[in-house]
Motif scaffolding. Structure first.
Motif, PDB file in Angstrom:
ATOM      1  N   ALA A   1       0.832  -1.200   0.000  1.00 33.82           N
ATOM      2  CA  ALA A   1       0.000   0.000   0.000  1.00 33.82           C
ATOM      3  C   ALA A   1       0.868   1.253   0.000  1.00 33.82           C
ATOM      4  CB  ALA A   1      -0.918   0.010   1.223  1.00 33.82           C
ATOM      5  N   LYS A   2       0.464   2.205  -0.793  1.00 34.99           N
ATOM      6  CA  LYS A   2       1.083   3.526  -0.732  1.00 34.99           C
ATOM      7  C   LYS A   2       0.463   4.268   0.449  1.00 34.99           C
ATOM      8  CE  LYS A   2       1.745   3.883  -5.690  1.00 34.99           C
ATOM      9  NZ  LYS A   2       1.393   4.624  -6.915  1.00 34.99           N
ATOM     10  N   HIS A   3       1.140   5.291   0.912  1.00 29.85           N
ATOM     11  CA  HIS A   3       0.544   6.160   1.926  1.00 29.85           C
ATOM     12  C   HIS A   3       0.921   7.598   1.627  1.00 29.85           C
ATOM     13  CE1 HIS A   3       4.500   5.160   3.684  1.00 29.85           C
ATOM     14  NE2 HIS A   3       4.437   6.352   4.274  1.00 29.85           N
ATOM     15  N   CYS A   4       0.114   8.512   2.142  1.00 32.06           N
ATOM     16  CA  CYS A   4       0.367   9.930   1.927  1.00 32.06           C
ATOM     17  C   CYS A   4      -0.275  10.735   3.049  1.00 32.06           C
ATOM     18  CB  CYS A   4      -0.163  10.385   0.571  1.00 32.06           C
ATOM     19  SG  CYS A   4      -1.956  10.350   0.413  1.00 32.06           S
ATOM     20  N   ILE A   5       0.177  11.959   3.181  1.00 33.23           N
ATOM     21  CA  ILE A   5      -0.412  12.909   4.124  1.00 33.23           C
ATOM     22  C   ILE A   5      -1.034  14.012   3.279  1.00 33.23           C
ATOM     23  CG2 ILE A   5       0.019  14.538   6.009  1.00 33.23           C
ATOM     24  CD1 ILE A   5       0.609  11.667   6.821  1.00 33.23           C
ATOM     25  N   PRO A   6      -2.378  14.131   3.334  1.00 36.00           N
ATOM     26  CA  PRO A   6      -3.012  15.218   2.588  1.00 36.00           C
ATOM     27  C   PRO A   6      -2.624  16.578   3.183  1.00 36.00           C
ATOM     28  CG  PRO A   6      -4.630  13.600   3.355  1.00 36.00           C
ATOM     29  CD  PRO A   6      -3.331  13.276   4.004  1.00 36.00           C
TER      30      PRO A   6
END
Length: 142
Positions: free
Chosen positions: A100-105
């Motif tokens: 899974a990719k992850h990010c911080i909006p």
């Protein structure tokens, strides 16, 4: 590593938040201003799984997904959204780090994330010296 970072690592190992078989030997401190973000990514595999993120100053969310859509600058859509309150700790392992990719909006308020990771022993930079004070940590006996 600075004293404060080592202190955090020692506490998290002692309290079984981090396992003694994966003591971090590196950390990244991300300092966000209002409207900053981190785009979708998978952390490099030179780092041993699992690792953890500690959140400070304001709450925000982290998104996960095999694919994460970019809607607008700083706005993303993923499969799972997890709120990260102030002073929360998120442990990333398994599919959450490998598939899974992850990010911080985009953040609404200033925010700090400290990410603790361990580099694979076979990938260490030339002449890297481990911190002996951290390498010998064990869980607290209750």
């Amino acid at each position: 590593m600075p004293f404060e970072i080592k202190w955090m690592i020692k506490r998290m190992v002692g309290w079984s938040i981090l396992s003694a078989d994966c003591i971090p030997n590196s950390c990244i401190i991300n300092i966000y201003n209002e409207r900053d973000c981190i785009p979708p990514h998978i952390d490099h595999h030179d780092f041993v799984r699992h690792f953890c993120k500690v959140s400070f100053m304001s709450k925000s969310n982290i998104l996960f997904g095999k694919e994460i859509d970019v809607i607008d600058p700083g706005e993303f859509r993923g499969s799972v959204e997890i709120p990260l309150p102030v002073c929360s700790v998120l442990i990333l392992k398994g599919n959450g780090t490998d598939l899974a990719k992850h990010c911080i909006p985009e953040v609404r308020h200033r925010r700090v994330f400290v990410t603790f990771r361990r580099m694979d022993n076979n990938k260490m930079p030339y002449r890297f010296q481990p911190d002996l004070e951290l390498e010998g940590l064990r869980l607290y006996e209750l």
